[in-house]
Scaffold this motif. Structure first.
Motif, mmCIF file in Angstrom:
data_model
loop_
_atom_site.group_PDB
_atom_site.id
_atom_site.type_symbol
_atom_site.label_atom_id
_atom_site.label_comp_id
_atom_site.label_asym_id
_atom_site.label_seq_id
_atom_site.Cartn_x
_atom_site.Cartn_y
_atom_site.Cartn_z
ATOM 1 N N ILE A 164 58.214 46.049 65.577
ATOM 2 C CA ILE A 164 59.012 45.229 64.675
ATOM 3 C C ILE A 164 60.475 45.662 64.790
ATOM 4 O O ILE A 164 60.771 46.792 65.197
ATOM 5 C CB ILE A 164 58.535 45.366 63.208
ATOM 6 C CG1 ILE A 164 58.585 46.834 62.766
ATOM 7 C CG2 ILE A 164 57.127 44.811 63.064
ATOM 8 C CD1 ILE A 164 58.206 47.046 61.315
ATOM 9 N N PRO A 165 61.413 44.761 64.466
ATOM 10 C CA PRO A 165 62.835 45.141 64.557
ATOM 11 C C PRO A 165 63.129 46.356 63.674
ATOM 12 O O PRO A 165 62.632 46.471 62.563
ATOM 13 C CB PRO A 165 63.556 43.884 64.045
ATOM 14 C CG PRO A 165 62.594 42.763 64.289
ATOM 15 C CD PRO A 165 61.226 43.353 64.084
ATOM 16 N N LYS A 166 63.926 47.239 64.215
ATOM 17 C CA LYS A 166 64.292 48.433 63.454
ATOM 18 C C LYS A 166 65.165 48.059 62.256
ATOM 19 O O LYS A 166 65.905 47.071 62.275
ATOM 20 C CB LYS A 166 65.057 49.415 64.344
ATOM 21 C CG LYS A 166 64.199 50.133 65.361
ATOM 22 C CD LYS A 166 65.012 51.165 66.118
ATOM 23 C CE LYS A 166 64.138 51.961 67.080
ATOM 24 N NZ LYS A 166 64.908 52.989 67.808
ATOM 25 N N THR A 167 65.085 48.869 61.235
ATOM 26 C CA THR A 167 65.932 48.688 60.061
ATOM 27 C C THR A 167 67.354 49.121 60.390
ATOM 28 O O THR A 167 67.566 50.199 60.958
ATOM 29 C CB THR A 167 65.400 49.518 58.881
ATOM 30 O OG1 THR A 167 64.043 49.150 58.624
ATOM 31 C CG2 THR A 167 66.242 49.284 57.637
ATOM 32 N N ILE A 168 68.304 48.257 60.061
ATOM 33 C CA ILE A 168 69.708 48.610 60.276
ATOM 34 C C ILE A 168 70.137 49.530 59.139
ATOM 35 O O ILE A 168 69.990 49.191 57.963
ATOM 36 C CB ILE A 168 70.604 47.359 60.308
ATOM 37 C CG1 ILE A 168 70.110 46.375 61.378
ATOM 38 C CG2 ILE A 168 72.052 47.748 60.558
ATOM 39 C CD1 ILE A 168 70.204 46.873 62.780
ATOM 40 N N GLU A 169 70.673 50.684 59.472
ATOM 41 C CA GLU A 169 71.035 51.653 58.452
ATOM 42 C C GLU A 169 72.508 52.042 58.568
ATOM 43 O O GLU A 169 72.983 52.413 59.643
ATOM 44 C CB GLU A 169 70.161 52.910 58.571
ATOM 45 C CG GLU A 169 70.483 53.958 57.506
ATOM 46 C CD GLU A 169 69.626 55.193 57.645
ATOM 47 O OE1 GLU A 169 70.167 56.237 58.065
ATOM 48 O OE2 GLU A 169 68.422 55.096 57.354
#
Length: 817
Positions: free
Chosen positions: A534-539
């Motif tokens: 799944i797309p990584k979380t933008i942090e």
């Protein structure tokens, strides 16, 4: 070992005679020729088969009476002849042999004599070797195709752990070898492979059943004939073994005798049977045409009659062939026996499979002779393409046309491949118990080798009846590995025995029984089940999250407090307290502190290249301004005190202009460092995707040297300021901001010394939060340490904010010294 009479084999023989008679009566097929035949008994024995075949191909006459031949030959040699249209009955060489039913390889030695051999039931894949057996053909499909069908069958139902057994024979050995090869590509393993002798002793049965009982596999494939299967089932019944899923080879799939005797054990059995027909027109009438008046013409029919009606024909001497019973004690046959009065498998034409293959074998020879008769010079088998003479047929000439034959019979197109094998088609049968209690083999699917890959096997699951329950039993060595894990092979064990290992961090598997996990791309990360990327979380440190909001609020609050203190000091700029503490530098310091607080806002929000290039220089320059102002204030205090000494004129060298210049000079060095940093390797935004479920958008310093030079220079200014403040610690209170500056520098050092290890050890947005916290903490330390006492006096103790009070303190301080 006694050989029992086979009524099925008699039906096959009669089918051959029926087909020959039918062809001889046709006007469209071989109108100028008549077919003859000579039938000999193989006795289901290789040596007897070879002897009978060699007699046929050598044209040897039979010597002596039938009784003499019986007494001479323990193999019970029997024959029946009909040579319609042939010149001689006893010494004619047979140009083709149809038979026999067994898959014995030695019979293939007839290829040395170039005699065509057409088998109606020998399915061993070993006989497809045209290099070693060039004259062999058959009307039954090769076991090569049956093994492919069996491998797909067990794979279809998820049976990856199966027992494989077979009798000691060429048929079983080659079949099992082929099955193991085919099943390997479907991930199917043999829990055990066991061969047992054709003559099953109690010891052999015990060994076989011990293997079956000790195995965890409940699915068993057995390559044998119905006679061997009968003994095995008797032992299974004696031991009360239940829950077995039998997979039948075509050799015993359709054995009605097994159903009748062991239906309870075999219910749910699956097996392939080669294609047959429901009816051969006229065959039943031909089978029923046996009459006592004519049975003496054939030893086969005579023995069948005596076995069926348990009587003795006049003049018969078959006592050796009846399994040791007292044949001579039988009553003579009455002469009124009727086939309609008894049941015999001889008359069972409900499933004509082998009989149909015999029928096709005869028509293969007939169509080959027809093609020979219709030959055109230039297309024949002789030199220069000359045609052969159909009235003087040579075996190798007939084989030439048989290899090229293609015809239709009973609506089926019959075609042979380069190995002499017909197109493979099997019915998948399931032994089911009907509501009335009877047992029937029900067609539940089929295998068609001519279909495209992946669609050759068709199964109707909904109509299958299972031995136990309403669904297929499980037979696996290891349970399937679910998505999110991979297979780890167990050393020294079959490939079907394995452990399931969860995918490593950053890897996924989205199929069952995955051999390995695949790594997600840089911008994706496994979900919780590790079966999907799944797309990584933008942090990044955002204004919308709690920590970002709090830091933003504190930054603005600090700037507001700084400006509020500036407003207070500006309002009371004419008071002695404000004037005595270098009003201009105090105003500048408050402005620069407000800037320091606001610089913290540059560290919040999504980083961009330009934002990164602004935030670090802004941080370094703003703190350089603040520390430079403090340093100038400290120097002013020292200079002001020394200027009060007699003869001192120090203050003329450090007036307002020099103070401003010192602040600018102190800041200019930081500006030069930042410019060099930006020109050589500037900070920039970066997506950090290393071993994390998030993409951390962060500002990287570009040059670590530049970043630490900025911090280092601020540290140098702070050290100088702290040293000056320490030297001014004993000055009179009225002019002495030194102790407040000393405290502020101690707070500053504490914050930034603590900052360094925390900054290095944190990652992502928390690194940014630590940096902002250090900026705010040090700025508040400077703000409150220096200006809180002044605001306290100005607002809460205005009576102390007078010239008289300040002078009084100075005098008392000097007097004390």
């Amino acid at each position: 070992m006694f050989k029992y009479f086979s009524s099925r084999a008699l039906r096959w023989m009669q089918t051959l005679i029926f087909a020959i008679n039918e062809i001889n009566q046709r006007t469209d097929l071989l109108p100028q020729l008549k077919l003859g035949f000579h039938i000999r008994d193989s006795c289901d024995d290789i040596s007897a088969s070879l002897r009978a075949a060699l007699l046929l191909v050598n044209g040897q006459p039979e010597i002596g009476t039938r009784a003499e031949r019986v007494n001479r030959d323990k193999s019970q040699e029997r024959n029946v002849s009909s040579n319609l249209g042939c010149a001689a009955a006893t010494n004619t060489i047979s140009p083709v042999i149809i038979g026999d039913a067994a898959s014995g390889v030695p019979l293939a030695l007839l290829s040395s004599f170039h005699i065509p051999l057409v088998s109606y039931c020998a399915s061993c894949g070993c006989l497809s070797n045209q290099r070693d057996i060039p004259t062999f053909m058959r009307t039954i499909s090769s076991d090569t195709f049956q093994m492919r069908a069996l491998a797909q069958l067990v794979s279809y139902f998820g049976w990856t752990w199966v027992g494989v057994i077979g009798m000691e024979s060429d048929y079983a050995r080659f079949a099992i070898q082929l099955f193991l090869q085919e099943s390997e590509q479907y991930g199917v393993c043999a829990a055990y492979t066991h061969f047992y002798p054709v003559v099953l002793s109690q010891q052999a049965l015990d060994e076989l059943l011990d293997v079956i009982q000790m195995s965890s596999s409940k699915v068993i494939i057995n390559f044998c004939s119905d006679s061997e299967m009968k003994w095995i089932l008797k032992e299974v019944l004696r031991r009360n073994i239940t829950g077995l899923q039998w997979i039948a080879s075509e050799a015993w799939t359709t054995s009605k005798t097994l159903w009748d005797e062991f239906g309870g054990l075999l219910t749910g059995t699956l097996g392939f049977a080669f294609k047959g027909v429901d009816v051969i027109p006229g065959l039943m009438q031909h089978l029923m045409s046996l009459k006592q008046s004519s049975i003496h013409k054939s030893a086969f029919v005579a023995e069948f009659w005596e076995e069926l009606f348990n009587c003795r024909l006049n003049g018969s001497v078959n006592s050796h062939s009846h399994g040791g019973d007292n044949y001579l004690d039988r009553l003579p046959c009455k002469g009124n026996e009727d086939l309609n009065d008894v049941y015999t498998i001889y008359l069972d034409v409900t499933q004509l499979r082998v009989s149909y293959n015999v029928y096709k074998a005869v028509y293969l020879v007939a169509h080959a002779l027809q093609d020979m008769s219709n030959c055109i010079d230039g297309q024949g088998p002789l030199p220069n393409g000359m045609c052969a003479d159909p009235n003087n047929v040579k075996p190798w000439q007939l084989l030439h046309y048989m290899k090229r034959a293609h015809f239709s019979t009973l609506g089926e197109k019959v075609i042979f491949d380069q190995n002499g094998d017909p197109t493979a088609y099997y019915d998948l049968l399931n032994l089911q118990r009907m509501p009335d209690g009877s047992l029937q083999m029900v067609k539940v699917g089929f295998y068609d080798a001519s279909s495209p890959p992946g669609r050759s096997l068709v199964i109707n699951d909904s109509v299958i009846q299972w031995p136990v329950g309403k669904q297929a039993s499980r037979s696996v060595c290891s349970d399937s590995c679910p998505p999110g894990s991979s297979i780890a092979r167990r050393k020294g064990e079959p490939i079907c025995c394995f452990d399931c290992v969860p995918c490593a961090e950053g890897e996924v598997s989205n199929t069952t029984d995955s051999l390995e996990c695949s790594r997600c791309s840089e911008n994706t990360w496994p979900n919780k089940g590790r079966d999907l990327c799944i797309p990584k979380t933008i942090e990044f440190l955002s204004y919308h999250e709690l920590i970002g909001s709090v830091l933003c609020f504190v930054s603005v609050l600090g700037a507001c407090i700084s400006l509020s203190i500036l407003a207070i000091l500006f309002t009371y700029k004419d008071t002695p307290l404000v004037r005595a503490n270098n009003m201009e530098l105090s105003f500048l310091l408050l402005v620069f502190l407000a800037v320091c607080f606001l610089v913290g806002l540059l560290f919040i929000g999504e980083p961009t290249d330009w934002l990164c290039r602004i935030r670090y220089p802004a941080f370094g320059i703003s703190f350089a301004l603040c520390i430079s102002c403090l340093l100038a204030k400290t120097v002013v205090v020292l200079m002001a005190f020394r200027s009060t000494l007699p003869g001192s004129n120090v203050m003329k060298w450090f007036g307002p202009n020099q103070q401003r210049a010192s602040v600018l000079l102190g800041t200019a060095v930081q500006v030069i460092i930042c410019v060099i940093w930006l020109l050589t390797s500037p900070p920039h935004a970066n997506n950090n995707t290393t071993n994390s479920a998030t993409i951390i958008i962060e500002c990287v310093t570009g040059s670590e040297v530049g970043f630490w030079c900025v911090l280092g220079y601020i540290g140098i200014l702070a050290c100088m300021c702290f040293l000056m403040a320490f030297l001014a610690r004993k000055l009179p209170d009225n002019f002495n901001e030194a102790k407040f500056i000393t405290v502020s520098m101690l707070i500053f050092f504490t914050v930034w010394i603590t900052f360094i290890p925390v900054y290095v050890s944190t990652a992502g947005k928390y690194t940014v939060a630590v940096h902002i916290f250090a900026i705010l903490a040090s700025a508040f330390g400077l703000l409150f340490s220096i200006f809180a006492p002044k605001c306290y006096v100005i607002i809460l103790k205005p009576e102390k904010n007078s010239k008289k009070n300040m002078l009084q303190k100075i005098k008392s301080k000097c007097a004390a010294k």
